[in-house]
Scaffold this motif. Structure first.
Motif, PDB file in Angstrom:
ATOM      1  N   SER A  98      33.812  48.700  33.708  1.00 28.82           N
ATOM      2  CA  SER A  98      32.947  49.522  32.857  1.00 28.82           C
ATOM      3  C   SER A  98      33.329  51.003  32.911  1.00 28.82           C
ATOM      4  N   LEU A  99      33.915  51.429  34.033  1.00 29.51           N
ATOM      5  CA  LEU A  99      34.327  52.830  34.167  1.00 29.51           C
ATOM      6  C   LEU A  99      35.699  53.103  33.568  1.00 29.51           C
ATOM      7  N   ASN A 100      36.435  52.053  33.254  1.00 31.44           N
ATOM      8  CA  ASN A 100      37.768  52.210  32.706  1.00 31.44           C
ATOM      9  C   ASN A 100      37.669  52.831  31.311  1.00 31.44           C
ATOM     10  N   PRO A 101      38.416  53.910  31.065  1.00 29.35           N
ATOM     11  CA  PRO A 101      38.333  54.549  29.744  1.00 29.35           C
ATOM     12  C   PRO A 101      38.813  53.648  28.600  1.00 29.35           C
ATOM     13  N   LEU A 102      39.503  52.578  28.926  1.00 35.69           N
ATOM     14  CA  LEU A 102      39.985  51.656  27.900  1.00 35.69           C
ATOM     15  C   LEU A 102      39.129  50.399  27.802  1.00 35.69           C
ATOM     16  N   SER A 103      37.972  50.391  28.461  1.00 31.50           N
ATOM     17  CA  SER A 103      37.158  49.170  28.513  1.00 31.50           C
ATOM     18  C   SER A 103      36.757  48.664  27.128  1.00 31.50           C
ATOM     19  N   LYS A 104      36.464  49.549  26.212  1.00 31.74           N
ATOM     20  CA  LYS A 104      36.083  49.086  24.861  1.00 31.74           C
ATOM     21  C   LYS A 104      37.229  48.336  24.192  1.00 31.74           C
ATOM     22  N   ARG A 105      38.440  48.814  24.402  1.00 30.31           N
ATOM     23  CA  ARG A 105      39.607  48.132  23.829  1.00 30.31           C
ATOM     24  C   ARG A 105      39.831  46.785  24.520  1.00 30.31           C
ATOM     25  N   LEU A 106      39.671  46.783  25.842  1.00 35.23           N
ATOM     26  CA  LEU A 106      39.871  45.548  26.606  1.00 35.23           C
ATOM     27  C   LEU A 106      38.814  44.507  26.272  1.00 35.23           C
ATOM     28  N   LEU A 107      37.606  44.942  25.962  1.00 34.48           N
ATOM     29  CA  LEU A 107      36.533  43.994  25.632  1.00 34.48           C
ATOM     30  C   LEU A 107      36.888  43.110  24.443  1.00 34.48           C
ATOM     31  N   ARG A 108      37.665  43.635  23.513  1.00 29.33           N
ATOM     32  CA  ARG A 108      38.099  42.816  22.366  1.00 29.33           C
ATOM     33  C   ARG A 108      38.860  41.583  22.843  1.00 29.33           C
ATOM     34  N   MET A 109      39.518  41.696  23.997  1.00 24.77           N
ATOM     35  CA  MET A 109      40.353  40.604  24.489  1.00 24.77           C
ATOM     36  C   MET A 109      39.651  39.696  25.485  1.00 24.77           C
ATOM     37  N   VAL A 110      38.583  40.168  26.110  1.00 20.83           N
ATOM     38  CA  VAL A 110      38.010  39.410  27.218  1.00 20.83           C
ATOM     39  C   VAL A 110      36.672  38.757  26.924  1.00 20.83           C
ATOM     40  N   ASP A 111      35.983  39.170  25.895  1.00 22.10           N
ATOM     41  CA  ASP A 111      34.663  38.600  25.610  1.00 22.10           C
ATOM     42  C   ASP A 111      34.794  37.106  25.340  1.00 22.10           C
ATOM     43  N   GLY A 112      34.093  36.314  26.125  1.00 24.09           N
ATOM     44  CA  GLY A 112      34.077  34.867  25.928  1.00 24.09           C
ATOM     45  C   GLY A 112      35.198  34.102  26.616  1.00 24.09           C
ATOM     46  N   LEU A 113      35.868  34.713  27.597  1.00 27.44           N
ATOM     47  CA  LEU A 113      36.945  34.008  28.287  1.00 27.44           C
ATOM     48  C   LEU A 113      36.399  32.921  29.217  1.00 27.44           C
ATOM     49  N   ASN A 114      37.017  31.745  29.159  1.00 30.26           N
ATOM     50  CA  ASN A 114      36.705  30.713  30.145  1.00 30.26           C
ATOM     51  C   ASN A 114      37.519  31.011  31.408  1.00 30.26           C
ATOM     52  N   PHE A 115      37.381  30.193  32.430  1.00 29.98           N
ATOM     53  CA  PHE A 115      38.040  30.501  33.701  1.00 29.98           C
ATOM     54  C   PHE A 115      39.561  30.553  33.573  1.00 29.98           C
ATOM     55  N   LYS A 116      40.156  29.564  32.900  1.00 28.18           N
ATOM     56  CA  LYS A 116      41.616  29.537  32.748  1.00 28.18           C
ATOM     57  C   LYS A 116      42.121  30.802  32.065  1.00 28.18           C
ATOM     58  N   ASP A 117      41.452  31.207  30.999  1.00 27.96           N
ATOM     59  CA  ASP A 117      41.879  32.400  30.270  1.00 27.96           C
ATOM     60  C   ASP A 117      41.573  33.676  31.044  1.00 27.96           C
ATOM     61  N   PHE A 118      40.503  33.651  31.835  1.00 31.55           N
ATOM     62  CA  PHE A 118      40.166  34.768  32.720  1.00 31.55           C
ATOM     63  C   PHE A 118      41.312  35.004  33.707  1.00 31.55           C
ATOM     64  N   VAL A 119      41.805  33.936  34.320  1.00 31.63           N
ATOM     65  CA  VAL A 119      42.913  34.052  35.271  1.00 31.63           C
ATOM     66  C   VAL A 119      44.185  34.495  34.551  1.00 31.63           C
ATOM     67  N   ALA A 120      44.437  33.954  33.374  1.00 32.05           N
ATOM     68  CA  ALA A 120      45.622  34.362  32.605  1.00 32.05           C
ATOM     69  C   ALA A 120      45.543  35.853  32.266  1.00 32.05           C
ATOM     70  N   PHE A 121      44.350  36.323  31.880  1.00 29.86           N
ATOM     71  CA  PHE A 121      44.166  37.749  31.600  1.00 29.86           C
ATOM     72  C   PHE A 121      44.463  38.576  32.848  1.00 29.86           C
ATOM     73  N   LEU A 122      43.906  38.180  33.979  1.00 27.90           N
ATOM     74  CA  LEU A 122      44.121  38.934  35.217  1.00 27.90           C
ATOM     75  C   LEU A 122      45.563  38.848  35.700  1.00 27.90           C
ATOM     76  N   SER A 123      46.272  37.786  35.355  1.00 25.76           N
ATOM     77  CA  SER A 123      47.661  37.661  35.794  1.00 25.76           C
ATOM     78  C   SER A 123      48.526  38.779  35.218  1.00 25.76           C
ATOM     79  N   THR A 124      48.081  39.351  34.119  1.00 22.23           N
ATOM     80  CA  THR A 124      48.773  40.495  33.531  1.00 22.23           C
ATOM     81  C   THR A 124      48.857  41.649  34.526  1.00 22.23           C
TER      82      THR A 124
END
Length: 176
Positions: free
Chosen positions: A59-85
């Motif tokens: 929430s403190l990340n200045p790019l959080s609004k941009r990142l939210l477009r990519m993360v809203d509604g992620l299931n666990f597999k996609d959550f891990v794939a996102f974090l693997s970045t």
């Protein structure tokens, strides 16, 4: 897989490992699953925008609004794939292509422009840099990588710019 009442099986862990190109160990996946379940307060099997915003670092990340477009509604597999970045083990391409490039590609058309670069830099620097300073920085980086501010950049161009000697991109997310 994905809500607090379920448990990960060995098969689930291996499937998630494969999905994230083995950038996380099995123990790290178990730790991420525990964190995922904590974030998935409604136990729906995915994390909502509000649940992501409950992560202070996010929430403190200045790019959080941009990142939210990519993360809203992620299931666990996609959550891990996102974090693997953000894994230290990820290659530059694995860091840029699925997430970082999309942060800069403001209109989602597969190209990043000089204006996009300035807008993201503005988000990152706030009032610490003037518009003129931001333009100078972006222009210099592009010139050093062999581009002008009139170019638009594909993922390949973007990787070449970021991979230019003298630029270093290190973004990691701690697991524990």
């Amino acid at each position: 897989m994905g809500n607090a009442s379920s448990m990960l099986t060995q098969y689930d862990i291996e499937e998630v490992q494969e999905h994230c190109n083995y950038l996380f160990s099995q123990q790290e996946i178990v730790s991420l699953y525990e964190r995922f379940c904590q974030l998935d307060r409604s136990a729906k099997g995915f994390i909502s925008e509000d649940e992501f915003l409950s992560i202070p670092e996010f929430s403190l990340n200045p790019l959080s609004k941009r990142l939210l477009r990519m993360v809203d509604g992620l299931n666990f597999k996609d959550f891990v794939a996102f974090l693997s970045t953000f894994s230290a083990k990820a290659s530059l391409r694995q860091k840029i292509e699925p997430v970082i490039f999309k942060v800069y590609d403001i209109d989602g058309k597969g190209k990043v422009t000089f204006k996009d670069l300035l807008e993201v830099l503005r988000d990152l620097t706030g009032s610490f840099m003037s518009d003129e300073q931001r333009e100078q920085v972006v222009t210099k980086v592009l010139e050093e990588a062999g581009y002008t501010k009139d170019c638009s950049f594909s993922v390949e161009d973007f990787i070449q710019i970021i991979d230019h000697p003298g630029l270093k991109m290190e973004v990691e997310v701690p697991i524990d």
